[in-house]
Motif scaffolding. Structure first.
Motif, PDB file in Angstrom:
ATOM      1  N   ALA A  89      -4.370   4.365   0.312  1.00  0.00           N
ATOM      2  CA  ALA A  89      -4.390   5.838   0.206  1.00  0.00           C
ATOM      3  C   ALA A  89      -3.009   6.420   0.463  1.00  0.00           C
ATOM      4  N   SER A  90      -2.165   5.688   1.193  1.00  0.00           N
ATOM      5  CA  SER A  90      -0.816   6.226   1.432  1.00  0.00           C
ATOM      6  C   SER A  90       0.190   5.728   0.391  1.00  0.00           C
ATOM      7  N   GLY A  91      -0.276   4.964  -0.591  1.00  0.00           N
ATOM      8  CA  GLY A  91       0.557   4.712  -1.757  1.00  0.00           C
ATOM      9  C   GLY A  91       1.124   3.320  -1.920  1.00  0.00           C
ATOM     10  N   ALA A  92       0.706   2.342  -1.113  1.00  0.00           N
ATOM     11  CA  ALA A  92       1.242   0.982  -1.275  1.00  0.00           C
ATOM     12  C   ALA A  92       0.112   0.003  -1.595  1.00  0.00           C
ATOM     13  N   PRO A  93       0.426  -1.054  -2.337  1.00  0.00           N
ATOM     14  CA  PRO A  93      -0.583  -2.092  -2.545  1.00  0.00           C
ATOM     15  C   PRO A  93      -0.877  -2.813  -1.232  1.00  0.00           C
ATOM     16  N   ALA A  94      -2.134  -3.207  -1.066  1.00  0.00           N
ATOM     17  CA  ALA A  94      -2.515  -3.867   0.185  1.00  0.00           C
ATOM     18  C   ALA A  94      -3.569  -4.925  -0.074  1.00  0.00           C
ATOM     19  N   VAL A  95      -3.476  -6.014   0.658  1.00  0.00           N
ATOM     20  CA  VAL A  95      -4.508  -7.046   0.649  1.00  0.00           C
ATOM     21  C   VAL A  95      -5.066  -7.145   2.060  1.00  0.00           C
ATOM     22  N   GLN A  96      -6.380  -7.082   2.182  1.00  0.00           N
ATOM     23  CA  GLN A  96      -7.011  -7.210   3.496  1.00  0.00           C
ATOM     24  C   GLN A  96      -7.401  -8.665   3.716  1.00  0.00           C
ATOM     25  N   VAL A  97      -7.016  -9.217   4.848  1.00  0.00           N
ATOM     26  CA  VAL A  97      -7.453 -10.555   5.249  1.00  0.00           C
ATOM     27  C   VAL A  97      -8.405 -10.375   6.434  1.00  0.00           C
ATOM     28  N   ASN A  98      -9.650 -10.803   6.257  1.00  0.00           N
ATOM     29  CA  ASN A  98     -10.603 -10.756   7.373  1.00  0.00           C
ATOM     30  C   ASN A  98     -10.694 -12.139   8.001  1.00  0.00           C
TER      31      ASN A  98
END
Ligand SMILES: Nc1nc2c(ncn2[C@@H]2O[C@H](COP(=O)(O)OP(=O)(O)OP(=O)(O)O)[C@@H](O)[C@H]2O)c(=O)[nH]1
Ligand SMILES: [Mg+2]
Length: 262
Positions: free
Chosen positions: A100-109
């Motif tokens: 939402a703040s404009g950067a690509p992100a990958v979540q690792v759980n």
């Protein structure tokens, strides 16, 4: 499984006692760390080939890591390209905040795991690398994640890795990062560096966060700096507030210098 602290070990070996069990435990820990070091070397080479810096952000839960990143991404727009790897035991909440703040992100759980390791970060780095395209498989959940963005790393880019909130185990695992940043919020007390020395000893930068709250607290900044100096005499300490913007320009400059040197 966290072979180093054993905090999520549920098998029967955890109940064994005596010299044999201790030897097996030590061998397991050394194996885990050796495998991690090998994966960290691969990550370092992967990042170097792309002239991309990686920053491992570590702190206790709630110190303000994601909030700081939400302000860092727009703050670096046009100067440094950012991508984020988010580590949490459960949920995708932080990755959603980052996107939402404009950067690509990958979540690792990490499930029961209490830290990120180099292998999971390596998979996340490769997820960030390919060109855009909806509908790729998310290797962490086996589900399609159409919201995931992508980044084309080049000189002047940085991957910000938010580790699982924990002041112990994340410090033991090399992720292949360029630099380690430890955050401590003013509500946590001045004594954290001496109570958790391993984390602070390995830091390249310490961020004292939420300093907008200082007028309402008995927190002693000099005492905190003294505690830092006892375990890491030369590290820089920056006081920041995501709420009122204090110190953020110094933090952005530090990141810009790191990305430019990559
Ligand atoms: N007053 C104040 N509150 C802040 C600041 N930064 C973060 N917070 C608050 O601190 C709480 C935790 O912030 P997060 O950014 O989610 O913390 P985190 O370190 O990412 O937390 P975990 O991912 O759960 O470890 C939220 O309620 C934020 O609004 C700040 O600079 N000032
Ligand atoms: Mg967070």
């Amino acid at each position: 499984m966290c072979g180093t602290c054993g905090c999520d070990r549920t098998d029967e070996s955890a109940l064994e006692t005596g010299a044999g069990a201790a030897t097996r435990m030590l061998r397991l820990e050394l194996d885990v760390l050796a495998r991690n070091d090998e994966a960290a070397r691969e990550n370092r080479a992967w990042l170097a080939a792309r002239r991309t810096a990686a920053v491992n952000l570590m702190s206790s839960p709630g110190s303000g890591k994601t909030t700081l990143l939400e302000h860092t991404i727009p703050g670096l727009t046009g100067a440094v390209e950012c991508a984020v790897i988010e580590g949490d035991q459960e949920t995708r909440l932080d990755a959603e905040r980052i996107r939402a703040s404009g950067a690509p992100a990958v979540q690792v759980n990490t499930g029961t795991g209490c830290h990120l390791d180099a292998a999971s970060v390596g998979r996340a780095l490769r997820e960030l690398d390919p060109p855009p395209g909806p509908g790729r498989l998310d290797p962490h959940r086996g589900a399609v994640d159409p919201h995931r963005g992508s980044v084309d790393p080049h000189r002047g880019s940085v991957v910000l890795i938010e580790n699982v909130g924990n002041l112990v185990c994340p410090g033991l695992f090399d992720l292949g990062e360029t630099a380690r940043v430890v955050l401590t919020s003013v509500t946590e007390g001045e004594d954290k560096p001496t109570k958790y020395p391993h984390m602070y000893r390995a830091a390249d930068l310490i961020l004292l966060t939420k300093v907008d709250l200082l007028p309402w607290l008995a927190f002693d900044g000099d005492q905190f700096t003294d505690a830092v100096r006892q375990v890491n005499p030369s590290v820089r300490v920056l006081a920041v507030s995501a709420n009122d913007g204090a110190g953020l320009s110094d933090w952005f400059s530090w990141l810009r210098a790191l990305a430019t040197a990559a």
